[in-house]
Scaffold this motif. Structure first.
Motif, short mmCIF file in Angstrom:
data_model
loop_
_atom_site.label_atom_id
_atom_site.label_comp_id
_atom_site.label_asym_id
_atom_site.label_seq_id
_atom_site.Cartn_x
_atom_site.Cartn_y
_atom_site.Cartn_z
N VAL A 1 33.94 41.48 41.04
CA VAL A 1 33.89 42.04 39.70
C VAL A 1 34.33 43.51 39.77
CG1 VAL A 1 31.51 42.90 39.75
CG2 VAL A 1 32.50 42.14 37.57
N TYR A 2 34.83 44.04 38.63
CA TYR A 2 35.11 45.48 38.56
C TYR A 2 33.80 46.18 38.26
CZ TYR A 2 40.18 45.01 38.68
OH TYR A 2 41.46 44.76 39.07
N GLY A 3 33.38 47.07 39.16
CA GLY A 3 32.11 47.75 38.99
C GLY A 3 32.25 49.13 38.38
N LEU A 4 33.14 49.93 38.94
CA LEU A 4 33.23 51.33 38.50
C LEU A 4 33.61 51.46 37.03
CD1 LEU A 4 32.87 54.13 39.86
CD2 LEU A 4 35.34 54.23 40.08
N THR A 5 34.43 50.50 36.55
CA THR A 5 34.82 50.52 35.14
C THR A 5 33.89 49.66 34.29
OG1 THR A 5 36.43 48.81 35.70
CG2 THR A 5 37.26 51.06 35.50
N LYS A 6 32.81 49.18 34.92
CA LYS A 6 31.69 48.52 34.24
C LYS A 6 31.99 47.11 33.73
CE LYS A 6 29.55 52.90 33.47
NZ LYS A 6 29.18 53.97 32.57
N MET A 7 32.28 46.26 34.72
CA MET A 7 32.26 44.82 34.51
C MET A 7 33.42 44.22 33.73
SD MET A 7 29.12 42.32 33.61
CE MET A 7 29.11 40.68 34.30
N GLN A 8 34.56 44.28 34.35
CA GLN A 8 35.67 43.46 33.88
C GLN A 8 35.95 42.38 34.94
OE1 GLN A 8 36.09 46.91 34.20
NE2 GLN A 8 35.48 47.30 32.07
N VAL A 9 36.70 41.38 34.53
CA VAL A 9 37.00 40.28 35.44
C VAL A 9 37.90 40.77 36.58
CG1 VAL A 9 39.06 39.48 34.19
CG2 VAL A 9 37.68 37.83 35.50
N SER A 10 37.66 40.25 37.77
CA SER A 10 38.49 40.61 38.93
C SER A 10 39.24 39.37 39.38
CB SER A 10 37.59 41.15 40.04
OG SER A 10 37.80 40.49 41.26
N PRO A 11 40.28 39.52 40.18
CA PRO A 11 41.02 38.33 40.64
C PRO A 11 40.16 37.38 41.44
CG PRO A 11 42.18 40.36 41.25
CD PRO A 11 40.86 40.77 40.68
N THR A 12 39.05 37.88 42.00
CA THR A 12 38.21 37.00 42.80
C THR A 12 36.97 36.53 42.02
OG1 THR A 12 37.01 38.86 43.78
CG2 THR A 12 38.96 38.09 44.96
N SER A 13 36.88 36.88 40.73
CA SER A 13 35.74 36.41 39.92
C SER A 13 35.79 34.88 39.80
CB SER A 13 35.82 36.99 38.50
OG SER A 13 35.68 38.39 38.52
N PRO A 14 34.63 34.24 39.88
CA PRO A 14 34.63 32.78 39.72
C PRO A 14 35.04 32.39 38.30
CG PRO A 14 32.46 33.62 40.41
CD PRO A 14 33.30 34.81 40.14
#
Lengths: 331, 635
Positions: free
Chosen positions: A136-149
């Motif tokens: 997940v993207y943490g620093l920008t506060k929770m956007q989807v990441s390429p490895t998000s399920p």
């Protein structure tokens, strides 16, 4: 120019580096963040290997993971999003004498920096690369990441992530010249240390995907695996991990996997549950870019002058009073 | 070694019995050789220029390059070749329209005609094989173009090049260029011994038989022209007492990188910059340098930044689109105070624009294109010689001021050739080595001097210098800044460095009149054309001067004072500027050319502009015309 040569620092036998010698600023990651475990493992490695802090360089991009260099005491390079690997390559090319470590996140490496990741594998320069993968993207506060399920609800996917996640292990193992691929998890620190140690000793591009918990945004993501040791597959081998008997008592689900076996490594990598932990692949014979393209010739005013004069000769028109037969102008 | 000169001695003796033609002495001529791509017109033109240069003539060559690798044969879009301006004295630009054109078919000739590149009534030597083409459309086209040209007053000569060359080679497409070179050597009374040497060198790698065939073709062309053409010229040459080198701007850049002592060049292929890296790739490794072709432009810049950070100042060479991609990384180098040399060989823009064509539209992007306030040094190379020395200067500034130095050249300089004095290496060219003295415990990596903004740089490997370089706002210890005062302080000190450099810059010299009616200000590759135009206008009695800026950021002192001595100031630029002739354009809506913006903003002076974006070097005649219009109040 001559290489910047560090002054000789004589250290008596009893003046060994301690963990404190590798501690930089106070970490500001969240309590329970998996990054803390990675930091502890790397500091322990540096202490065990007695690496002079001034000869270590920690390179990162942008993201939670990329604050890593600030928390080490060494030279650090906290650059721009996605570009940690080409910066690290330039450093290694200019200064093969330095120990280069890279901290990158799943957004930094597998999204904005993907092109560099693929090519860094191919260059196979000697560096230890830790993919801090919290999915997940943490620093920008929770956007989807390429490895998000798939299905994960984030601020940019409020109805769930649309796509199957990218698998960093199978991708890395699919690139020509891959030479070291491993997976660690933040909740088994003993193995993480052993894996990072193996990566450090491997000559080449050592890629470790570290699955790490994000207590802030995905507190339950890895809970089933943390709670149930049977959902972890330990890869053990005389050329790979050799977990302690006490650890083996807990993690009984083990496979004897020879890190030289690329085909099996790819099969293991493609399974997400149970999570494989250990060294999937290692090949010490892969060519390294900094060896193929050495820059260790002495670069002195004399060598520069010599090379320049030889080149200028090729393009020179002799003066009116010069020997005309020596004319060698070329088109 | 090839025996030179034996081929045609017998024939030459025979010809000597013939009456010599009158030889017309010229100050200069502009010659073009045009063909389909792959017929060797470029090699022919370059060889012609090299031979003339070796005789002591001033030359400037301009490549005429189609955008495609294999454009269709006999097409206007496929015109490929070379323009060579040859003169008795030094030449600083490609000049105006051509005086003599050799064309291997009428379509490529049409391309040059439509681009207004031919002087009215000029000499045209046209391959005549198309007269007998099997396809009647081709023959018709040939006669139609030829007859129109004759009717318009051009001096057209039908030349059976194909037929003549077939005496020596089975495929005349490959070899015709050397026949043409021979003709040109005859027409301009060039030294055939130098021409033979030129061929021997050019084809040396292909073996003796290839050299011999090409020598035969050279002699055949020479003899044909001697026997069949009714005109002959001579452009008197004086060989310089100093050794000269002849290279194009991109090779000069490569030589400059070598001479500067930089060891790493990271790049990604992009026209028209790449040939600089081709040249470096060939020669750099032998002395320990590396040309790294990265996976993309951003990686090339980041790689160079990494090498520089680690102590080996690096260069990245690109063109406009690549420069745009590097902008974020360039900002990082500014923020982290990492020395870095960036070369932008400008081409037509925006977007993919005109990759092979000259334009100088990247100046403002170079100065201000990144986000935030990122003060960096911008230099513009004005000549081929500048391309060489600017690399040495750029590296020294980058290492002295710990910042980014951008050197702008363009497609015109990249491919043009011009002789300049052979550089004499001195150790002063090399930047001082990284400070290796002991770093005191507790020393700070950004211990900015309050006056100059400078700080000692710590390089990995140095004990007690450990710090984490960051692109985030940071304090003197390189710690991330959360205090608003610290950000203010960082920006101030990075900006002060440019002021410190500015205090060392000399006022650029004024060309022409030191005061008068019109001052022309330019930068980059237009210098030769501007100064030639100013010279012409001054000959007519006008009081005109010009100023050419090599440092665009910071600007040297004294420029405002120079402008104040003229009634009117105008820039001449190869970049876009709105015209007041368009209905909607007035002083409120007009968008200025790059340098014009800069000068107006800095000096509060009413600067006008004449500019052109035709994808070719600006011509001195057009500049002279623009100056006259300005003088007469017509613009």
């Amino acid at each position: 120019m001559t290489d910047p040569i560090p002054q000789c620092v004589f250290r008596a036998e009893d003046e060994r580096y301690t963990l404190a010698d590798y501690q930089g600023e106070e970490p500001r990651w969240c309590t329970g963040c998996g990054d803390n475990a990675i930091l502890a493992a790397v500091q322990r490695l540096c202490r065990d290997e007695q690496l002079p802090p001034e000869r270590t360089v920690f390179v990162s991009g942008i993201g939670c993971s990329s604050r890593f260099p600030h928390y080490m005491n060494g030279y650090g390079f906290h650059g721009i999003h996605g570009r940690s690997l080409p910066v690290a390559e330039g450093i290694k090319m200019a200064r093969p004498d330095l120990h280069v470590f890279v901290s990158t996140g799943d957004g930094d490496c597998c999204s904005i920096g993907t092109a560099h990741w693929i090519h860094a594998i191919r260059y196979n320069m000697d560096m230890t690369v830790m993919l801090h993968d919290n999915r997940v993207y943490g620093l920008t506060k929770m956007q989807v990441s390429p490895t998000s399920p798939q299905g994960l609800q984030t601020k940019t996917t409020p109805r769930g992530a649309y796509l199957e996640p990218l698998n960093p292990l199978t991708v890395t193992l699919g690139v020509a010249n891959a030479s070291f691929v491993a997976q660690a998890v933040d909740w088994i620190p003993e193995l993480m240390h052993d894996i990072i140690e193996s990566a450090f000793h491997h000559k080449g591009f050592s890629f470790i995907r570290v699955l790490q918990r994000c207590p802030e945004f995905l507190p339950d993501m890895f809970e089933p695996w943390v709670q149930d040791p049977a959902k972890t597959l330990l890869l053990v081998h005389e050329d790979g991990l050799q977990p302690s008997p006490s650890l083996s008592k807990t993690y009984k689900n083990q496979e004897a996997h020879d890190p030289a076996d690329l085909t099996r490594a790819r099969e293991i990598a493609s399974v997400e549950d149970p999570i494989p932990v250990g060294i999937l692949y290692r090949n010490d014979d892969m060519p390294r870019y900094e060896e193929i393209r050495p820059t260790d010739r002495s670069y002195t005013p004399d060598t520069i002058k010599g090379a320049l004069e030889a080149e200028l000769d090729k393009f020179t028109i002799a003066p009116a009073n010069g020997g005309e037969d020596e004319d060698t102008a070329k088109p | 070694m090839v025996e030179l000169g034996l081929v045609s001695d017998e024939r030459r003796r025979r010809r000597n019995r013939k009456a010599a033609k009158p030889v017309v002495t010229l100050d200069e001529h502009i010659v073009e050789v045009i063909s389909d791509s792959g017929e060797g017109a470029q090699r022919c033109g370059q060889s012609f220029g090299s031979i003339a240069a070796r005789m002591g003539n001033g030359i400037w060559t301009v490549e005429i390059i189609p955008a495609e690798i294999q454009p269709p044969a006999r097409s206007i879009a496929g015109a490929s070749g070379n323009r060579i301006r040859v003169a008795s004295g030094p030449v600083t630009n490609g000049g105006d329209e051509a005086d003599l054109v050799v064309a291997l078919n009428e379509q490529v000739l049409l391309a040059r005609l439509r681009a207004d590149e031919l002087k009215s009534g000029c000499i045209i030597l046209l391959e005549s094989e198309w007269q007998g083409a099997r396809d009647p459309a081709i023959a018709d086209s040939y006669f139609q173009v030829r007859d129109e040209l004759v009717a318009d007053g051009f001096q057209v000569y039908d030349i059976p090049m194909e037929e003549e060359c077939l005496h020596y080679v089975a495929d005349a497409r490959r070899g015709k260029n050397m026949f043409v070179l021979g003709m040109l050597c005859s027409i301009y009374s060039l030294d055939m011994r130098l021409a033979r040497e030129q061929i021997a060198v050019a084809f040396a790698s292909k073996g003796d038989s290839v050299v011999q065939t090409n020598l035969q073709l050279l002699d055949a062309g020479h003899d044909w022209a001697e026997d069949n053409l009714d005109f002959k010229f001579e452009i008197p040459a004086t060989r310089s007492p100093e050794p000269q080198i002849v290279v194009n701007g991109n090779t000069a850049l490569g030589l400059g990188v070598l001479a500067s002592g930089m060891e790493v060049c990271a790049m990604y292929p992009i026209t028209p910059a790449t040939s600089a890296s081709h040249y470096l790739s060939d020669v750099f490794e032998a002395v320990g340098g590396v040309v790294h072709q990265a996976e993309d432009e951003i990686a090339a810049c980041a790689f160079a930044i990494g090498a520089s950070y680690a102590g080996k100042c690096a260069v990245t060479i690109t063109s406009g689109p690549g420069y745009s991609l590097k902008q974020e990384a360039i900002g990082l180098a500014v923020m982290g105070e990492i020395p870095l040399v960036v070369v932008d060989v400008q081409r037509g823009g925006p977007s993919t624009g005109q990759p092979t064509k000259a334009e100088q539209g990247d100046l403002l992007a170079a100065c201000f294109g990144g986000h935030g306030d990122a003060p960096k040094v911008i230099m513009g190379a004005a000549t081929i010689e500048d391309c060489f020395y600017s690399m040495i200067t750029a590296r020294k500034i980058a290492e002295t001021f710990h910042t980014v130095v951008v050197v702008l050249t363009d497609a015109n300089l990249a491919t043009a050739q011009q002789p300049f004095p052979r550089p004499q290496f001195t150790e002063d060219w090399l930047a001082p080595p990284v400070d290796q003295s002991t770093i005191g415990m507790g020393a700070k990596p950004y211990d900015w001097d309050a006056r100059t903004g400078l700080a000692r740089r710590f390089v990995p490997g140095q004990p007690f210098g450990m710090h984490c370089l960051t692109g985030l706002a940071h304090d003197r210890g390189s710690r991330v800044a959360y205090d608003p005062q610290i950000n203010q302080e960082g920006l101030r000190h990075r900006s002060l460095k440019l002021a410190a450099l500015q205090k060392t810059l000399k006022t650029p010299p004024l060309f022409g009149d030191p005061e008068g009616d019109v001052l022309v200000v330019g930068w980059g590759s237009t210098q030769g054309a501007i100064e030639e135009a100013v010279g012409r206008v001054r000959k007519d009695g006008h009081k005109v001067g010009s100023l050419h800026l090599k440092f665009l950021q910071p600007l040297a002192s004294g420029i405002k004072e120079a402008m104040a001595k003229f009634d009117k100031v105008m820039t001449v630029e190869n970049s876009w500027c709105d015209s007041l002739e368009d209905e909607l354009i007035d002083e409120d809506s007009r968008r200025y050319a790059n340098l014009e913006w800069l000068l107006r903003a800095r000096y509060l002076v009413d600067v006008d502009c004449w500019s052109e974006v035709k994808g070719r070097p600006i011509k001195p005649g057009a500049v002279a015309q623009a100056i006259l219009e300005k003088l007469n109040g017509e613009r």
